[in-house]
Design a protein around this motif. Structure first.
Motif, PDB file in Angstrom:
ATOM      1  N   ARG A 148       0.798  -1.318  -0.057  1.00 55.02           N
ATOM      2  CA  ARG A 148      -0.429  -0.368   0.543  1.00 55.02           C
ATOM      3  C   ARG A 148       1.351   1.657  -0.126  1.00 55.02           C
ATOM      4  O   ARG A 148       0.626   2.102  -0.934  1.00 55.02           O
ATOM      5  CB  ARG A 148      -1.353   0.126   1.432  1.00 55.02           C
ATOM      6  N   ARG A 149       1.751   1.128   1.109  1.00 49.62           N
ATOM      7  CA  ARG A 149       3.316   2.543   0.579  1.00 49.62           C
ATOM      8  C   ARG A 149       3.991   2.655  -0.956  1.00 49.62           C
ATOM      9  O   ARG A 149       3.771   3.415  -0.823  1.00 49.62           O
ATOM     10  CB  ARG A 149       4.172   1.948   1.539  1.00 49.62           C
ATOM     11  N   TRP A 190       1.207   4.231  -2.842  1.00 51.16           N
ATOM     12  CA  TRP A 190       0.650   5.692  -2.686  1.00 51.16           C
ATOM     13  C   TRP A 190       2.556   6.791  -2.920  1.00 51.16           C
ATOM     14  O   TRP A 190       2.365   7.768  -3.771  1.00 51.16           O
ATOM     15  CB  TRP A 190       0.714   5.816  -0.612  1.00 51.16           C
ATOM     16  N   GLU A 191       3.475   5.483  -2.526  1.00 48.19           N
ATOM     17  CA  GLU A 191       5.127   6.857  -3.208  1.00 48.19           C
ATOM     18  C   GLU A 191       4.817   6.704  -4.928  1.00 48.19           C
ATOM     19  O   GLU A 191       4.850   7.850  -4.625  1.00 48.19           O
ATOM     20  CB  GLU A 191       5.969   5.671  -2.586  1.00 48.19           C
ATOM     21  N   LEU A 218       2.147   9.216  -5.551  1.00 44.50           N
ATOM     22  CA  LEU A 218       3.039  10.811  -5.876  1.00 44.50           C
ATOM     23  C   LEU A 218       4.318  10.790  -6.491  1.00 44.50           C
ATOM     24  O   LEU A 218       3.964  11.823  -7.093  1.00 44.50           O
ATOM     25  CB  LEU A 218       3.409  10.512  -3.697  1.00 44.50           C
TER      26      LEU A 218
END
Length: 192
Positions: A15-16, A19-20, A23
């Motif tokens: 998930r991280r 998101w990275e 972004l």
């Protein structure tokens, strides 16, 4: 090492990472979108690429030639997109005295069997010379319509300001000629 991670930790890391990446994608898009305004601002600030808002278009000039100084002015031309046009200066360079008005002609010819409209975009190098170039007449001020196979002599009347920095011995005035036929046709159509 990933074998030691539990399913919850693996899911959190994925998930991280998503998101990275999202972004990073947004940041790259924003940077790409901002490049043109940033480049234009840099050119205006530094005079880079001859894009200086200080390049002056004037109705008339007061001549006060500095006969003790001579500057070489070079003239370059490019036809954008490889169009079938002739576009060249009548002379490739001339010696001028700052403070004196000069005229140079450019020759353009539409070699197509159809009407076209061209627009020339000027650039001056070195950039610091742009603010010291004053034009009273230039074909670059307006779009230039050409009939099929038509040729034109197009004048540029200019003067280098006597305040041109003393370390500038050569100024290059270049024009890139663009085909703006479609743009001219669109702007000529009434809105409705």
């Amino acid at each position: 090492m990933s074998a030691d991670l539990g399913p919850a930790e693996t899911k959190r890391r994925k998930r991280r990472s998503v998101w990275e990446l999202a972004l990073l994608t947004v940041a790259m898009f924003g940077f790409g979108f901002a490049m043109v305004p940033l480049y234009n601002a840099l050119c205006e600030l530094t005079g880079l690429n001859g894009r200086d808002k200080g390049m002056q278009i004037v109705a008339s000039v007061q001549e006060q030639p500095d006969l003790n100084r001579e500057v070489t002015v070079q003239f370059l031309t490019v036809v954008n997109g490889g169009r079938e046009w002739v576009f060249k200066p009548a002379v490739s360079e001339m010696k001028v005295h700052p403070g004196q008005l000069y005229t140079v002609n450019f020759v353009a010819e539409n070699q197509l069997d159809q009407d076209v409209v061209g627009q020339a975009v000027p650039a001056v190098t070195p950039g610091k010379a742009a603010r010291h170039l004053k034009k009273t007449e230039c074909f670059c001020f307006n779009q230039q319509p050409f009939k099929a196979r038509e040729a034109k002599d197009m004048p540029v009347r200019f003067m280098l300001d006597p305040e041109l920095p003393a370390d500038v011995h050569t100024v290059t005035l270049s024009y890139t000629f663009f085909d703006v036929t479609e743009l001219a046709q669109r702007s000529a159509k009434p809105n409705g």
